[in-house]
Structures are given as structure tokens and as C-alpha cells.
Scaffold this motif. Structure first.
Motif, mmCIF file in Angstrom:
data_model
loop_
_atom_site.group_PDB
_atom_site.id
_atom_site.type_symbol
_atom_site.label_atom_id
_atom_site.label_comp_id
_atom_site.label_asym_id
_atom_site.label_seq_id
_atom_site.Cartn_x
_atom_site.Cartn_y
_atom_site.Cartn_z
ATOM 1 N N UNK A 216 7.680 -7.033 5.995
ATOM 2 C CA UNK A 216 6.883 -6.015 5.323
ATOM 3 C C UNK A 216 5.594 -6.610 4.778
ATOM 4 N N UNK A 217 5.674 -7.790 4.163
ATOM 5 C CA UNK A 217 4.486 -8.449 3.623
ATOM 6 C C UNK A 217 3.476 -8.742 4.739
ATOM 7 N N UNK A 218 3.976 -9.279 5.847
ATOM 8 C CA UNK A 218 3.084 -9.649 6.942
ATOM 9 C C UNK A 218 2.442 -8.429 7.586
ATOM 10 N N UNK A 219 3.184 -7.338 7.654
ATOM 11 C CA UNK A 219 2.640 -6.100 8.219
ATOM 12 C C UNK A 219 1.534 -5.542 7.334
ATOM 13 N N UNK A 220 1.777 -5.471 6.036
ATOM 14 C CA UNK A 220 0.763 -4.978 5.111
ATOM 15 C C UNK A 220 -0.471 -5.873 5.114
ATOM 16 N N UNK A 221 -0.257 -7.172 5.235
ATOM 17 C CA UNK A 221 -1.382 -8.111 5.212
ATOM 18 C C UNK A 221 -2.358 -7.853 6.350
ATOM 19 N N UNK A 222 -1.863 -7.362 7.477
ATOM 20 C CA UNK A 222 -2.734 -7.075 8.612
ATOM 21 C C UNK A 222 -3.731 -5.971 8.311
ATOM 22 N N UNK A 223 -3.423 -5.162 7.307
ATOM 23 C CA UNK A 223 -4.286 -4.030 6.970
ATOM 24 C C UNK A 223 -4.986 -4.198 5.622
ATOM 25 N N UNK A 225 -7.778 -5.303 4.682
ATOM 26 C CA UNK A 225 -9.207 -4.987 4.602
ATOM 27 C C UNK A 225 -9.468 -3.489 4.462
ATOM 28 N N UNK A 226 -8.526 -2.656 4.904
ATOM 29 C CA UNK A 226 -8.719 -1.205 4.818
ATOM 30 C C UNK A 226 -7.712 -0.536 3.888
ATOM 31 N N UNK A 227 -6.823 -1.325 3.308
ATOM 32 C CA UNK A 227 -5.734 -0.757 2.520
ATOM 33 C C UNK A 227 -6.266 0.045 1.335
ATOM 34 N N UNK A 228 -7.163 -0.548 0.546
ATOM 35 C CA UNK A 228 -7.651 0.143 -0.635
ATOM 36 C C UNK A 228 -8.542 1.324 -0.261
ATOM 37 N N UNK A 229 -9.432 1.133 0.699
ATOM 38 C CA UNK A 229 -10.323 2.217 1.107
ATOM 39 C C UNK A 229 -9.544 3.429 1.577
ATOM 40 N N UNK A 230 -8.525 3.194 2.395
ATOM 41 C CA UNK A 230 -7.696 4.287 2.898
ATOM 42 C C UNK A 230 -6.921 4.946 1.771
ATOM 43 N N UNK A 291 -3.208 -0.165 -5.990
ATOM 44 C CA UNK A 291 -3.126 -0.573 -4.593
ATOM 45 C C UNK A 291 -3.845 -1.896 -4.362
ATOM 46 N N UNK A 292 -4.861 -2.198 -5.179
ATOM 47 C CA UNK A 292 -5.592 -3.448 -5.009
ATOM 48 C C UNK A 292 -4.717 -4.667 -5.295
ATOM 49 N N UNK A 293 -3.716 -4.521 -6.136
ATOM 50 C CA UNK A 293 -2.805 -5.639 -6.382
ATOM 51 C C UNK A 293 -2.083 -6.026 -5.096
ATOM 52 N N UNK A 294 -1.654 -5.017 -4.344
ATOM 53 C CA UNK A 294 -0.980 -5.263 -3.067
ATOM 54 C C UNK A 294 -1.969 -5.838 -2.063
ATOM 55 N N UNK A 295 -3.179 -5.243 -2.006
ATOM 56 C CA UNK A 295 -4.198 -5.721 -1.074
ATOM 57 C C UNK A 295 -4.563 -7.178 -1.342
#
Length: 404
Positions: A216-223, A225-230, A291-295
Motif C-alpha cells: 500500500x505504501x509503495x502504491x501510494x508513493x507512485x502518486x 506528485x498528484x496526491x494532494x492536487x487530486x 493528505x499532505x502528511x501521506x504525500x
């Protein structure tokens, strides 16, 4: 039988108590056939909350700080202070919900400490600001923070407030996961704070993820750069927050369903968990985050470096004086460090913790849990955590006091 209301009686109240973040969910669970297997006492404890101290940061966030000034049968007096800070998506409740005789907050109070429990900005207990509205759709500036700001602003506010009230010049710090991350942030960016700590007790402090094998961590990490914007575009800048996340998102067909199933399976389907505590835990967890904490963690994973938040080249230049975010200078973290870990931790791999231990300049002890199956959440909710971990933490604190 325990009552979280004991904490209400023990604290110095600056405001009224209120219900736990997921109290509605707990009440619905109790009305269902599944709820019949839980005792009324546990049900009541799941709905209780604690009284608060209000602390205002230099950038305007109003945080809740909870206190247990002394243990059972003790009277108020001079005693060492200890600040406990929770991990991502969690709250001060993590250190209390297992009750007197079991939860770390109560055990420390009984061991003679003045216990303080912090709530980082953005969780259920700290969703206030002197001017920003966390629920505003038009202005989302309240949520533009990561654990960088928690370390840089929240922790100094907690520490200075506690030492002023307690009357001493040093305290112990206990941080689980992100609570350890924010400690490293503080003392690398504001190294003068190192002198305010008797010890740093890091419970699987998150920093490096070189050996991360969490899908799950590795999957989220791939995104990242767009996680917070989305998320901001979808008005989802608050993740797993004060809304009832469990009933809204842990359902069949939800994109979060696999996450919920994985998390709940890892937490409760093992011999070291008391299943009757389920409604108490779910009554307080998750407690929300930005969400920025996760990003930001995603950036650490992708960059393979423990560094500050990456905005964009121009913003980085304005904020940091460089086009890329600088790494945290861990050589400046000189407070006496006692690092605790479990071999089965899938959130903070033990090899990454050992890497951190080799970098920090003043590591006094690295403590591996004796039970080889000890994982990230066992620090909070395992039935044997007192014997496997908490006794060692208290012993480490005593050791640090002798070496002042």
C-alpha cells in the motif's frame, strides 16, 4: 473493568469533555447482532473522551493537549514530565484506551510521571485555527501542512507549554511512528530544543523507507506528485477525518475497502489482541490527518531520502533556498535517543530503524521486542505490550534520568 472517565477526574480541566471521533459508529455497532458480544462497560468506554488544555502554535493552530498529573493514590507534586505524541491518523487516545494498568499513559502516571498527551494539527481533537476554517470548501489553507509543520510548530508549542506549567527545564518525549518523525524534524531544524529533553523514546520512529515492503505504501508513493492536487480538487484534503470514515468508506465497493480489510486483519486477527476492545479502538481510530502528511511520506519513499516536503522548484527556492528540498540534518539531533522496534513491523521496517540508529549521534540504546511477531500496532494495543515493551521504556527513562 476500566473507565476512561477516570482520566477526566484526574486531569486539570480547561474545557469540557466531548464524545470520541467515531462514537456514532460504535453506537450503531452496539445495536447490531455483532454488538451483542461486547460488554456494556466496553461500549461506554468507547464513547468517552477526555478534558483538554488548549495550546496555540506560532502559526495559529489551536491544539488539544491532555494531561494526567499523577497516578492513582498519588498527590500532586514535582515529578518528571513526559510528552507522548501519536502516529499518523491517530490521537492521544492511543495511549489511554487500553485502560489503567495496561495503557502507556496510565502506566507512566502510576510510575511517577506528569503525563501529557499531544494531538497534532488536523486530527479530531486539533481541528481549530485562530482564522482558518478546516471545513471551508473555498479556502483549504488549513490543510496545507505535513509532519514537517507538526515538528516545526506543534511540538515547540507543546513542549514550551508543558515546561512552563510543570516548572522544570527538561522532559521525556515518547513518539510512535509519525510522533518519532516529528521529533526528528524539530531537533534537526531547531537544534536548540535538544537541550529540553531528558530522553527521546522512539517507538518505531518513521524516517527511512529503504527496505519498505508495504504494498500500500509503495502504491501510494507512485502518486505522491498528484496526491494532494487530486485530493484538494475532490474536497478530500482531510483523510480519514472526523467524518465517520469506517461506515462511509470501509464498505463493499469502496476504493478503501481493501485498505480497511488489510488494516483490521492485521490489528485484530491475532492471539495478542483482545477482541472485546474492538469498539473502543474503533471509537477513537482513525482520528484524521491532512493528505499532505501521506504525500510527504510518499516523497520520502520515492526519493529514498528523509527530506523536507517537495512543493515545486519555485516554491522550494522560496522556502528552502534551493530547487530541491534539503534532507533533514540528523547529526543535529543530539538528545539521548532510545529506539524501540519489532521484527514484524511492516510500517517501519526494522532495518530502516537500524539505519536511523547508525546516523543519530547520541543513541543510548536500541531495543528489539523479545517477541518476534511484534508489529507496528502492538506498541499500542497488544495484550502483552506491558511486559514486551512498556517495562523497557520505563527502564530506559529511569536510565536517562540517572545520566542527566
Amino acid at each position: 473493568m476500566f473507565r476512561l472517565v477516570i482520566f477526566v477526574a484526574a486531569c486539570v480541566a480547561l474545557a469540557a469533555a466531548r464524545r470520541s471521533p467515531n462514537a456514532d459508529y460504535v453506537e450503531d455497532l452496539m445495536k447490531s447482532p455483532e454488538g451483542s458480544r461486547f460488554s456494556d462497560n466496553i461500549n461506554e468506554d468507547a464513547l468517552l473522551d477526555v478534558v483538554i488544555h488548549n495550546v496555540v502554535t506560532s502559526d495559529g493552530y489551536i491544539l488539544e493537549l491532555h494531561r494526567i498529573p499523577h497516578g492513582r493514590g498519588d498527590t500532586p507534586g514535582d515529578r518528571p514530565a513526559v510528552l507522548l505524541v501519536h502516529g499518523l491518523l491517530s490521537s492521544s487516545a492511543d495511549y489511554l484506551i487500553m485502560g489503567p494498568g495496561n495503557a502507556l499513559g496510565y502506566l507512566l502516571a502510576d510510575a511517577g510521571y506528569d503525563v501529557w498527551l499531544g494531538n497534532a494539527r488536523g486530527n479530531y481533537y486539533s481541528r481549530q485555527h485562530i482564522s482558518l476554517n478546516p471545513d471551508s470548501i473555498l479556502n483549504k489553507d488549513f490543510w496545507r501542512f505535513s509532519w514537517d509543520q507538526i515538528g516545526l510548530y506543534d511540538l515547540p508549542a507543546f513542549i514550551d507549554y508543558i515546561l512552563k506549567i510543570n516548572g522544570q527545564d527538561k522532559l521525556h518525549y515518547i513518539g510512535h511512528s509519525q510522533g518519532g518523525t516529528s521529533f526528528l524534524v524539530l531537533n534537526s531544524l531547531r537544534p536548540e530544543y535538544n537541550e529540553k529533553f531528558i530522553s527521546f523514546q522512539g517507538l518505531a520512529p518513521a524516517s527511512f523507507f529503504d527496505n519498505n515492503e508495504n504494498t500500500m505504501f509503495n502504491t501510494l508513493a507512485n502518486y505522491e506528485s498528484i496526491l494532494e492536487t487530486t485530493a484538494f480538487a475532490l474536497n478530500a484534503q482531510e483523510i480519514f477525518g472526523s467524518q465517520d470514515f469506517i461506515t462511509r468508506h470501509c464498505v463493499e465497493g469502496s476504493i478503501f475497502n481493501n485498505f480497511c480489510q488489510s488494516a483490521l486483519s492485521g490489528l485484530f486477527n491475532r492471539e495478542y489482541y483482545n477482541s472485546t476492545m474492538l469498539p473502543v479502538i474503533l471509537g477513537h481510530t482513525p482520528a484524521g490527518a491532512a493528505i499532505r502528511q501521506v504525500a510527504h511520506y510518499g516523497q520520502v519513499i520515492r526519493s529514498n531520502s528523509f527530506r523536507r516536503y517537495n512543493y515545486n522548484a519555485l516554491t522550494n527556492l522560496r522556502e528552502y533556498g534551493s530547487l530541491t528540498p534539503p534532507e533533514y540534518n540528523l547529526s543535529l539531533v543530539t538528545a539521548p535517543a532510545y529506539l524501540h522496534y519489532g521484527l514484524a513491523d511492516r510500517q517501519v521496517d526494522y532495518r530502516d530503524l537500524l539505519k536511523l540508529a547508525n546516523i543519530l549521534p547520541n543513541v543510548v540504546k536500541v531495543n528489539q521486542a523479545e517477541r518476534e511477531t511484534f508489529n507496528h500496532f502492538d506498541f499500542l494495543w497488544a495484550m502483552d505490550v506491558k511486559e514486551v515493551m512498556y517495562d523497557d521504556i520505563v527502564a530506559s527513562m529511569r536510565h536517562a534520568e540517572l545520566n542527566l
